[in-house]
Design an enzyme around this catalytic site. Structure first.
Site, short mmCIF file in Angstrom:
data_model
loop_
_atom_site.label_atom_id
_atom_site.label_comp_id
_atom_site.label_asym_id
_atom_site.label_seq_id
_atom_site.Cartn_x
_atom_site.Cartn_y
_atom_site.Cartn_z
N GLY A 36 0.64 -1.29 -0.07
CA GLY A 36 0.26 0.20 -0.27
C GLY A 36 1.00 1.29 0.18
CG HIS A 42 3.48 0.47 -5.52
ND1 HIS A 42 3.36 2.04 -4.58
CD2 HIS A 42 3.71 -0.15 -5.08
CE1 HIS A 42 4.41 1.34 -3.14
NE2 HIS A 42 4.89 0.26 -4.01
N GLY A 185 9.42 -4.47 -8.63
CA GLY A 185 10.63 -3.11 -8.45
C GLY A 185 11.21 -4.01 -8.57
CD GLN A 191 10.15 -7.88 -2.05
OE1 GLN A 191 10.15 -7.25 -1.11
NE2 GLN A 191 9.83 -6.78 -2.78
#
Ligand code: PAF
Length: 320
Positions: A36, A42, A185, A191
């Site tokens: 969020g 995003h 991303g 990650q």
């Protein structure tokens, strides 16, 4: 012109049923997992999903499992209504926002009494009744997904539970949403690599797509955490991206010695009062540190400005 409001699904069974119904109609599904407080980074992932998939699901879930007790879970910014408005501002919106209340119970563990209670109340003999009964009782999960080597370096050194939390929750999102494509991303480079590796190792039938870093006009990489920077800290934090760009330029002009390049970035960040967590040049695939740039690398940096820890990176490939 705003697009229609996405369907908001909070229940994981309803989410899975939606995906299965869409797939039975021959539709492909793209998933953009987020916590969020959406920004242009995003939204660029959502736009990428539009290019790959027929339908797009954005998940909004702040995952407690990727924060250690000393980290900023309680102050992690959120603005659900603002997020929906941003998604609706896109020329093509999203189909579903998956917004579960909780995906993983950390603190409570099941004991044999609870299991026996649930077994007694189960009607069929498939075992699934026991599982949902345990869930209704709020009884804890205990399975973790770990990508053992890739999770160790870079951010893993100072955030030892981070990637375990990410890999576990992303696995759950994959199992619930059952997407064809998932978008991450590359600002969170480690990650992205951890998820790619996990998908490969565990045979998820999902294509993981990495998206380029989105920056503000002055070069600062977009991050939900930037909102916590004071104007002065924000100005100082530009030393990360500026020095990374300089390092990339030097490398392209022939400076392939990583000690020299790291020194340049470390000094620039120190000079502005930032505190370096790490500044490492690693192989893009293995994330192992290299001494000289001979194959594609990524220069990864994490640094603190005030109480805000920022990460950024620059992919560098030398063409001889
Ligand atoms: O990058 C993030 O926002 C999170 O780490 C993710 C992938 C949504 C998992 O919680």
């Amino acid at each position: 012109m705003a697009t229609k409001k996405p369907e908001i699904i909070t229940d994981k069974n309803q989410m899975r049923n939606w995906s299965r119904a869409m797939r039975s109609l021959g539709k492909t599904i793209g998933l953009v997992p987020t916590m969020g407080y959406l920004h242009e980074g995003h939204l660029s992932l959502v736009k990428q999903s539009h290019r790959y998939a027929n339908l797009t699901v954005v998940s909004i879930y702040v995952n407690p499992g990727q924060f250690s007790p000393s980290e900023d879970l309680s102050s992690y910014p959120s603005d659900f209504d603002g997020d929906i408005r941003k998604l609706m501002s896109l020329s093509k919106g999203v189909d579903v926002v998956f917004h579960p209340a909780n995906l993983y119970d950390y603190k409570t563990y099941k004991n044999s009494n609870d299991i026996n209670d649930c077994k007694r109340s189960e009607s069929g003999n498939t075992g699934s009744g026991v599982v949902s009964c345990l869930e209704e009782k709020g009884i804890g999960h205990e399975t973790w997904v770990r990508v053992e080597r890739l999770e160790k370096g870079l951010c893993g050194k100072s955030r030892p539970v981070f990637f375990r939390g990410v890999a576990t929750i992303v696995s759950k999102l994959f199992n619930v949403v059952e997407p064809d494509f998932a978008f991450f991303g590359k600002k969170d480079y480690q990650q992205f690599r951890v998820i790619q590796q996990m998908v490969r190792d565990l045979d998820f039938g999902i294509e993981v797509i990495g998206s380029e870093i989105v920056r503000d006009e002055d070069g600062l990489a977009l991050s939900s955490r930037n909102v916590h920077l004071s104007p002065e800290e924000r100005e100082k934090a530009l030393s990360i991206s500026k020095s990374l760009f300089r390092a990339k330029c030097s490398a392209e002009k022939g400076q392939i010695n990583c000690k020299e390049l790291r020194g340049l970035v470390i000094q620039a960040i120190n000079d502005t009062g930032g505190r370096i967590d790490y500044a490492e040049i690693v192989d893009q695939e293995s994330l192992e540190a290299v001494e000289e740039i001979k194959s594609p690398v990524v220069f990864c940096v994490a640094a603190w400005f005030g109480n805000v820890r920022l990460i950024d990176n620059m992919e560098i490939s030398i063409h001889n």
